[in-house]
Structure formats: C-alpha cells, structure tokens
Enzyme design. Structure first.
Site, PDB file in Angstrom:
ATOM      1  N   GLY A 263       0.410  -7.464   8.794  1.00  0.00           N
ATOM      2  CA  GLY A 263      -0.640  -6.639   9.392  1.00  0.00           C
ATOM      3  C   GLY A 263      -0.361  -5.158   9.221  1.00  0.00           C
ATOM      4  O   GLY A 263      -1.102  -4.425   8.571  1.00  0.00           O
ATOM      5  N   GLU A 266       5.807  -0.199  10.775  1.00  0.00           N
ATOM      6  CA  GLU A 266       6.084   1.169  11.237  1.00  0.00           C
ATOM      7  C   GLU A 266       7.207   1.880  10.482  1.00  0.00           C
ATOM      8  O   GLU A 266       7.857   2.762  11.055  1.00  0.00           O
ATOM      9  CB  GLU A 266       6.445   1.112  12.730  1.00  0.00           C
ATOM     10  CG  GLU A 266       7.810   0.487  13.065  1.00  0.00           C
ATOM     11  CD  GLU A 266       7.771  -0.974  13.449  1.00  0.00           C
ATOM     12  OE1 GLU A 266       6.796  -1.677  13.102  1.00  0.00           O
ATOM     13  OE2 GLU A 266       8.723  -1.440  14.095  1.00  0.00           O
ATOM     14  N   GLU A 300       1.584   1.773  15.572  1.00  0.00           N
ATOM     15  CA  GLU A 300       2.601   2.072  14.547  1.00  0.00           C
ATOM     16  C   GLU A 300       3.130   3.494  14.722  1.00  0.00           C
ATOM     17  O   GLU A 300       4.306   3.745  14.538  1.00  0.00           O
ATOM     18  CB  GLU A 300       2.039   1.862  13.134  1.00  0.00           C
ATOM     19  CG  GLU A 300       1.477   0.468  12.869  1.00  0.00           C
ATOM     20  CD  GLU A 300       2.373  -0.678  13.302  1.00  0.00           C
ATOM     21  OE1 GLU A 300       3.605  -0.538  13.244  1.00  0.00           O
ATOM     22  OE2 GLU A 300       1.828  -1.729  13.720  1.00  0.00           O
TER      23      GLU A 300
END
Ligand code: SER
Ligand code: ZN
Length: 485
Positions: A263, A266, A300
C-alpha cells in the site's frame, strides 16, 4: 515439509556489532544490478570476533576487510547469510560486492522491477535481498547511496536523504548520490529508478527552513497530484502545531506508481505508494477517496518521527510505530474534517475488522510474543487496536499531559530503537496510572465484553453503576486477567 520455526521475543539479544556507516553503490544494468556495500563496523562485544550478516539470494563477488580480500577460511556463506569469523577487535571496514537480479525478483521484497521502474520494499526484512547487512531494526546506520543507470531510460534516480552530487558516467549513463544524515535501520532504505513525471511544491518549516516537496508519478499522472500535495503540507503543519515535530531533511520525495504493490511505505525522505493512495481528480474521485488520500499521506509523513527517528527495537514492537502513527493520523483526519464522523468511521472499522480478527483463530496481542512470519502481523490488531490503546491513555491523561509525555518520548529516545514499554514509560512518567495493569492491553488477546447496569434509589437519591467485565480466554484456552478495575 519443513516444520515452521517460531521466533520468540524472549530470545531477543542485542547485536554483537554495530554498522555505523554504510556506503552503497548501485550499478543498474539490464540483466543484473551490482551492489557495492562498504560498512564501518564497530564491535559492541569486544570478545566476539564473529559477525553474522543477513543475506538472501545474493551472489557474492568480492569481500574485503580494511581493503584486504578475506580468505575463504575466514567466512561462511549460505542462503541466509554470511558469517565473518575473524573480525578485528578494533573498528573495521567491510566491503562486500554482490550481484542481484531485480527483474527476476518476484518476492517483491528488496529491489525489484515492476513495469519499467526499479523500486524497493524493505520492511520488515527485505534489505537482506539487496546486500549483506545487520537487517534488524536495532541496528541504526548512516546511509550514503549512489545510483548509476542509463540516462535515457532512468532519468530519475532516487534514494533516502538529501541529494549531494550528480553527473555523467561515460556517454550513456549517469549517477545521483544521496546522503541521509539521520541514522536509520535498513528497513527504511529505499531506491527508485525510472522515467517519471514530477509534481513539485515547497514547505517552510516552523524554524523557517524551506523543504522541497516532490511527488513522482507514472507519465501522464501529474495533474492528479494536487490533493496529495495539499494533504502533505497540511500534515507537516499539523505535526508542528500538535506535536512540535518539524521535518528534518531538505527534501521530501513521494513516489506514487501503479506498480508498487504494497500500500504505502514510510522510507526516510522517500515514501513509496501505490498510486491508488495518492492520485485523484475532481471528476472521478469520491469524497471517500479524497479522505483516504489525506489519511495515508499523513500516516506515512507522521512516521518520520514515530517510526523513523524513533524506531522499533525488534519486530515484536511493531505497534510502537504503527499503533501510535494510526492514532496520530486519526486525530489529524478528525481535525481536518468532522471529529464525530471520523470517530464513527474509526470505531466501525475497528468493529468490522479488528473485533472479527480478535474473535477468530488468528487472534493475537497488540504486542505479540512469538511469530513464524512477521509479515503476517501487519494486522488490524497491531494497527487499529494499538491505536485504541493509545487513545485510552490520551483519555486518562488529558491532552496537556499527553503532549508533555510525547515530548518526553521524543527527547529521551530520538535516534534510538526502543520497545513499547519505553514509550509507555516516557509517556506516563508524571501520571497516576497503574501502568503494570494497563500493559495487559498489550499482552492479552481477544475483545473483553463490558456489561453496564444501573440503579437509582430515589429515596436516598443514590445512583449506582455496575460494571462487569467478561474476559475471554486466550486462543490457546488460557485464562486472562481483567483490565483496569
Ligand atoms: N509501514 C507501512 C505502513 O504502515 C507498512 O504497511 O505504513
Ligand atoms: Zn504505518
């Protein structure tokens, strides 16, 4: 079939060595990529002269210690790693060159090619498919990365940190060099090479530093980035105001491409997303899509402090960064939209996904104590129930004390890899909460049921509230303890 092997939290041991610096050069060719990795290594335990570096599916081309080839008797190699047997007691430099095959990498961990783009996914244990390393989150390293590739086909070469140099390599190739001054574990390492469009903007931080913001997308998607950019700037501002957290590099890069299959991730200074979570245009996207983008972009971004600057000691602590960052992104979305609607949405999601998980055979505590495959623990329990547990502390403490506790957490543990216990210790230092009992929320599984009954005695004007907790047994049938009484 091989018996699956459990990893236990109780078996955790700190590493014997620390890789303080890592200098990487990626030479990207059609068939393979040559990775040269130069590591400065410090012995933490002077008695221990051997060091096991993780590595998976790597083709070893060269191995040196302080510039001298290591002879074959001084190391052992198999498909899970490289064991160096006679390291010097003093700090040393290990240089290892490996070949990897990103086009054939269908694990989608490490460096892989998808479409025409090279990209990485290293959380939790993907870096070992790139080079030999201490691929564990409690080893925090300063990374410098040079990416070399064909100029025409890969005009964009990205990695973590700030860009410090670029130039030509012969006629057809070019390089870009990146330096990330902040220590980080290998799971936050990232690299992207491709031919991408970019949507740029900038943000001035609270201490008046200007940060370049870039969203890199597949060709033709530039016009669909503006909502994500707006969300990013709102998140940067919110974290300054609500948590006193400023962004720390000169540039914040986001790559949002169709071919990224996780998905969102970070990676320090270089977030990578599937385009679904970033791109939207007024004509096609729904309100839900816009709110989803705002929340994932913020999630993120918030990891930069809760996850990256302070990271997890080991993967049992995953909720340390995920529960906390979900809590932070929920609060952000509440502030950007309607707090009541946001809360209903979060609770609905908890009931539908987490309660179901907690009632089934895969129920596990927010902080599990063993796993066979850590990839299976990116769950609603670790994320959403983890966020609810922090929300409870926020409710007990009130917003001012909570903020003071968070400040303390950042001061105490910046640049470190810590445990959930360390977080709770820092957060609640000046509160009167029975922390030992509260921690049951981290170590027990299943959803308790609360019965509420009430009685009003009109004659004596006395109101009594009766609360009963029904505590389910664990998956394995063990009795569990009641929560805060
Ligand atoms: N660390 C990633 C995230 O939660 C993994 O999905 O954002
Ligand atoms: Zn996350």
């Amino acid at each position: 079939m091989r018996e699956p092997k459990n990893t236990y939290l109780s078996d955790y041991r700190p590493p014997s060595h620390h890789i303080t610096h890592c200098e990487l050069v990626f030479d990207i060719f059609d068939e393979k990529t040559i990775v040269s990795n130069t590591m400065k290594i410090l012995a933490l335990d002077k008695e221990n002269r051997s060091l096991l570096l993780n590595g998976k599916g790597l083709e070893l081309l060269s191995l040196k210690c302080n510039g001298i080839e290591i002879d074959t008797e001084s190391y052992l190699q198999n498909d899970t790693g490289l064991k160096l047997l006679n390291l010097p007691a003093d700090p040393c430099t290990i240089s290892v060159v490996t070949a990897i095959y990103p086009k054939q990498n269908t694990n989608l961990e490490g460096l892989y090619v998808s479409g025409d783009i090279y990209c990485t996914q290293n959380e939790p244990e993907g870096f070992r498919r790139i080079s030999y390393f201490l691929d564990r989150p409690d080893n925090m390293t300063v990374f410098t990365t040079t990416v070399i590739a064909d100029r025409e086909r890969f005009p964009i070469l990205l990695s973590n940190g700030n860009m410090i140099e670029k130039g030509s390599v012969g006629d057809a190739r070019h390089f870009v060099k990146w330096h990330d001054p902040f220590v980080k574990p290998s799971y936050l390492f990232a690299l992207v090479a491709g031919d991408l469009d970019v949507f740029s903007d900038s943000f001035v931080t609270s201490s008046r530093r200007s940060v370049d913001l870039n969203i890199y997308v597949d060709k033709g998607n530039r016009h669909r980035c503006s909502y994500a950019m707006r969300s990013l700037k709102a998140a940067m501002k919110w974290d300054e105001k609500e948590y006193g957290r400023e962004y720390d590099l000169d540039v914040y890069n986001i790559v949002a491409v169709d071919s990224f299959n996780m998905g969102a991730m970070e990676n320090k200074g270089l977030n990578i997303f599937n385009s679904h979570y970033v791109l939207a245009d007024e004509e096609h996207a729904t309100d839900q899509d816009f709110m989803g983008i705002e929340s994932v972009i913020a999630h993120e971004y918030f990891h930069n402090w809760t996850g990256n600057r302070i990271t997890c000691r080991d993967w049992f602590q995953l909720t340390l960064k995920e529960g906390l960052t979900v809590f932070r992104d929920q609060c952000f979305s509440a502030d950007m939209n309607s707090p009541v609607v946001q809360r209903i949405k979060d609770v609905k999601m908890l009931q539908q996904r987490q309660f179901a998980e907690d009632a089934g055979p895969t129920a596990h505590p927010v902080k599990p104590d063993h796993y066979i495959e850590i990839n299976n623990f990116y769950t609603a329990t670790v994320y959403e129930k983890g966020a609810e547990v922090i929300r409870m502390l926020h409710t007990f403490m009130g917003p001012e004390k909570f903020r003071r506790g968070m400040d303390r957490y950042f001061i105490l543990f910046d640049g470190q890899a810590v445990r959930t216990e360390d977080f709770i210790f820092a957060l609640t230092q000046d509160c009167r909460i029975d922390i030992e009992q509260f921690k049951l929320w981290y170590t027990q599984e299943r959803t308790p049921v609360l019965y509420v009954d009430e009685k009003y005695d009109a004659e004596n004007r006395e109101y009594t509230l009766y609360l009963t907790q029904i505590i389910p047994k664990s998956v394995e049938g063990k009795e569990q303890k009641p929560y805060l009484a």
